[in-house]
Design an enzyme around this catalytic site. Structure first.
Site, mmCIF file in Angstrom:
data_model
loop_
_atom_site.group_PDB
_atom_site.id
_atom_site.type_symbol
_atom_site.label_atom_id
_atom_site.label_comp_id
_atom_site.label_asym_id
_atom_site.label_seq_id
_atom_site.Cartn_x
_atom_site.Cartn_y
_atom_site.Cartn_z
ATOM 1 N N ARG A 1 -1.867 -5.894 -7.896
ATOM 2 C CA ARG A 1 -0.558 -6.828 -7.846
ATOM 3 C C ARG A 1 -0.494 -7.911 -8.697
ATOM 4 N NH1 ARG A 1 -2.993 -8.388 -2.057
ATOM 5 N NH2 ARG A 1 -4.611 -8.433 -3.484
ATOM 6 N N HIS B 1 0.847 -1.274 0.087
ATOM 7 C CA HIS B 1 -0.052 -0.049 -0.018
ATOM 8 C C HIS B 1 0.782 1.163 0.011
ATOM 9 C CE1 HIS B 1 -2.909 -2.619 2.255
ATOM 10 N NE2 HIS B 1 -3.562 -2.503 1.253
ATOM 11 N N LYS C 1 -17.379 -6.596 8.106
ATOM 12 C CA LYS C 1 -16.097 -7.162 8.715
ATOM 13 C C LYS C 1 -15.634 -7.074 9.892
ATOM 14 C CE LYS C 1 -13.919 -7.346 3.862
ATOM 15 N NZ LYS C 1 -12.752 -6.780 3.190
ATOM 16 N N SER D 1 -2.748 -7.770 3.310
ATOM 17 C CA SER D 1 -2.712 -7.458 4.679
ATOM 18 C C SER D 1 -3.266 -8.911 5.119
ATOM 19 C CB SER D 1 -4.156 -6.711 4.975
ATOM 20 O OG SER D 1 -3.674 -5.178 4.336
#
Ligand code: PNS
Length: 162
Positions: free
Chosen positions: A90, A17, A41, A129
């Site tokens: 990514r 990030h 979440k 993450s």
């Protein structure tokens, strides 16, 4: 002034990030990093903690500010008068998910919110993450994944001595 928003969960922020933040901050005059407050979440860090972590991690970048948002990104961006969203890509596996978000935002905003993708630098292409949290939960080494102060906070969450 060219402004952009970089939305995400950032639970927690990784070097991947931060790579995107540094590069976006050199392209745009002002970059707002916005942490999604997702009630569905259960994050490791609260929104307030994630904002604080990001503020600390970006304190040397004067044109970066950190905020949080709930609800739709297009509404948050419209409130701020921002028309560009930045996302990192990514690998090819990110592409379909990211394309869906980008196209949906474009449609819902009547073309007002565009998305720009930066490809994540290769050394961070494997980072997420989720994997950082999994490694840390087993007390593994995350020093190549997150800044030292973030690693300390993550280990503390899992009750590991630092
Ligand atoms: O870091 P993440 O979890 O991949 O980020 C996803 C994020 C925050 C960019 C995305 O879930 C989002 O913008 N959510 C807000 C709700 C929204 O606007 N949804 C419509 C787009 S599908």
């Amino acid at each position: 002034m060219k402004e952009a928003i970089y939305p995400g969960s950032f639970d927690p922020v990784t070097y991947g990030h931060l790579d995107i933040i540094h590069r976006a901050a050199s392209i745009f005059d002002e970059l707002t990093v916005s942490v999604l407050n997702n009630v569905e979440k259960t994050p490791l860090f609260s929104v307030q903690e994630r904002v604080k972590i990001l503020e600390e991690a970006t304190k040397d970048l004067p044109n970066v500010k950190v905020e949080s948002f709930s609800g739709l990104l297009i509404d948050h961006a419209a409130e701020k008068g921002i028309h560009v969203s930045v996302r990192g890509l990514r690998a090819i596996t990110d592409f379909e998910y990211e394309l869906q978000i980008a196209q949906t935002n474009k449609l819902l905003s009547n073309g007002k919110l565009d998305t720009i993708f930066l490809t994540t630098s290769l050394e961070y292409a494997y980072l997420s993450s989720s994997s950082v949290k999994e490694i840390a939960s087993f007390n593994g080494d995350i020093s190549k994944c997150v800044p030292p102060f973030v690693a300390k906070l993550i280990y503390e969450k899992y009750g590991h001595r630092v």
